[in-house]
Design a protein around this motif. Structure first.
Motif, PDB file in Angstrom:
ATOM      1  N   CYS A   5     -35.203  59.649  44.166  1.00 20.14           N
ATOM      2  CA  CYS A   5     -34.777  59.147  42.868  1.00 20.14           C
ATOM      3  C   CYS A   5     -36.004  58.966  41.972  1.00 20.14           C
ATOM      4  CB  CYS A   5     -34.050  57.816  43.056  1.00 20.14           C
ATOM      5  SG  CYS A   5     -33.515  56.995  41.539  1.00 20.14           S
ATOM      6  N   GLN A   6     -35.792  59.006  40.658  1.00 19.34           N
ATOM      7  CA  GLN A   6     -36.892  58.817  39.724  1.00 19.34           C
ATOM      8  C   GLN A   6     -37.550  57.453  39.900  1.00 19.34           C
ATOM      9  OE1 GLN A   6     -38.126  61.182  37.845  1.00 19.34           O
ATOM     10  NE2 GLN A   6     -39.702  59.885  36.956  1.00 19.34           N
ATOM     11  N   THR A   7     -36.795  56.470  40.349  1.00 21.57           N
ATOM     12  CA  THR A   7     -37.374  55.152  40.581  1.00 21.57           C
ATOM     13  C   THR A   7     -38.431  55.195  41.678  1.00 21.57           C
ATOM     14  OG1 THR A   7     -35.337  54.085  39.846  1.00 21.57           O
ATOM     15  CG2 THR A   7     -36.833  52.752  41.162  1.00 21.57           C
ATOM     16  N   ASP A   8     -38.236  56.058  42.677  1.00 21.09           N
ATOM     17  CA  ASP A   8     -39.273  56.240  43.697  1.00 21.09           C
ATOM     18  C   ASP A   8     -40.542  56.795  43.058  1.00 21.09           C
ATOM     19  OD1 ASP A   8     -37.694  55.542  46.073  1.00 21.09           O
ATOM     20  OD2 ASP A   8     -36.595  57.383  45.665  1.00 21.09           O
ATOM     21  N   ALA A   9     -40.375  57.769  42.151  1.00 20.57           N
ATOM     22  CA  ALA A   9     -41.533  58.357  41.481  1.00 20.57           C
ATOM     23  C   ALA A   9     -42.238  57.329  40.608  1.00 20.57           C
ATOM     24  CB  ALA A   9     -41.099  59.557  40.646  1.00 20.57           C
TER      25      ALA A   9
END
Length: 370
Positions: free
Chosen positions: A45-49
């Protein structure tokens, strides 16, 4: 007596913007309210990035991952909702005791941010060992072959649902679909514009189609994603590379939109969304921007016409109810999440992140294999 531990292979980020490195870490046995899950697949997910780059600061080194899916390995003595052998989705954490949780709104938990980004249990403890590594990211740290979650963020799903499709339901797809179905309660005949057609945006497009919205506009700068949005239910698309987005949206709905979902996290896009609302319309902020980001909203646009701006986290989902609903919608062909997913071996995690950053994949899913 110290809790027994399990040695687990995990992908660890050791420094800001660092590569993921596979390391062996130790994980303690579950506490009474906890669940140990053998991870079969987990979404990226973008939140991981954002967390890897420290846009959302988390303690380092850390095991990220928050769209896990797998099979329950063991449970704590107080757990009743799942048993070993159950297939489960892992979702966002919540405390269960604050005002929002008691009101049935765990996505707005008073301690949600701390539980998600603190990389520890709420009491500050850490069940993970090995070189000072932090776990408990979003209450799961699923970039590992085993994840320690709580009963509250573990959701039992049907055994015949492919686990590589289950993981993304725990965050990104739940967020997009839930924004339409739960938060905004979009109705038949209404109009929706979706700014950004990654996994969250495309889930919103599919949900808007399911509930019977008659004008569904997808906006992006990626023509491949816009084409897919049309196949998944968008009635119109706008290519931000070649078209003036505001002008095109005004042509489609001269009187304004009932709902506009802002997923790009760009301040100018939220400001534009407010200007393009119909009276009593709602601009929903879903995309996560770096801390301190501000948008220049015309206050009179809100005052005149009763327009509203509201933030939405996790689609205001009650996961134990909403994730099985999404599973059923998939099984009946109405929510084809498989159209968004590309799988990668766990060892290829860095490639999965690189492809996501380039926009060449919508929803990467890491598959653990044997």
């Amino acid at each position: 007596m110290p809790s027994p531990t399990l040695d687990v292979e995990a992908a660890v980020v050791e420094e800001k913007n660092g590569e993921f490195r596979l390391r062996t870490v130790s994980v303690q046995a579950p506490r009474p309210d906890e669940v140990l899950v053998r991870v079969v697949a987990t979404g990226v997910c973008q939140t991981d990035a954002h967390s890897r780059s420290q846009d959302y600061p988390v303690p380092l080194p850390v095991i990220l991952g928050h769209e896990g899916a797998g099979i329950v390995e063991s449970v704590g003595s107080a757990v009743r909702d799942v048993v070993p052998g159950d297939h489960v989705a892992l979702t966002f954490p919540s405390c269960g005791r604050c005002r929002a949780c008691r009101a049935g709104a765990p996505a707005n938990c008073q301690h949600g941010f701390e539980l998600s980004f603190g990389a520890s249990r709420l009491d500050g403890s850490n069940a993970y060992g090995g070189g000072g590594v932090h776990g408990h990211f979003f209450g799961q740290s699923s970039f590992a072959r085993f994840a320690l979650a709580s009963e509250r963020n573990t959701v039992r799903v049907a055994d015949d649902m492919p686990l590589e499709l289950v993981g993304p339901l725990g965050c990104g797809l739940q967020t997009g679909a839930g924004a339409v179905m739960n938060s905004l309660r979009v109705g038949a005949g209404q109009s929706v514009a979706v700014l950004g057609t990654g996994a969250v945006g495309l889930a919103a497009v599919m949900a808007a189609n399911i509930v019977g919205a008659t004008t569904i506009v997808a906006v992006d700068v990626n023509e491949t994603r816009l084409a897919l949005a049309s196949e998944l239910g968008a009635t119109h698309t706008v290519d931000g590379r070649t078209e003036n987005v505001a002008d095109q949206l005004r042509k489609i709905r001269p009187d304004g939109f009932d709902y506009i979902l802002e997923i790009t996290a760009r301040p100018q896009m939220l400001a534009m969304a407010v200007e393009l609302l119909a009276p009593m319309g709602v601009a929903a902020l879903i995309g996560g921007a770096p801390a301190g980001t501000k948008a220049p909203i015309d206050m009179n646009s809100l005052l005149n016409g009763g327009r509203m701006v509201r933030g939405i986290a996790q689609g205001d989902s009650q996961p134990q109810i909403f994730i099985p609903k999404l599973v059923e919608l998939y099984r009946t062909g109405r929510f084809p999440v498989d159209r968004l997913v590309r799988t990668y071996e766990f060892a290829d995690i860095n490639q999965a992140f690189a492809d996501a950053s380039r926009g060449s994949v919508i929803k990467p899913v890491l598959v653990m294999g044997d």
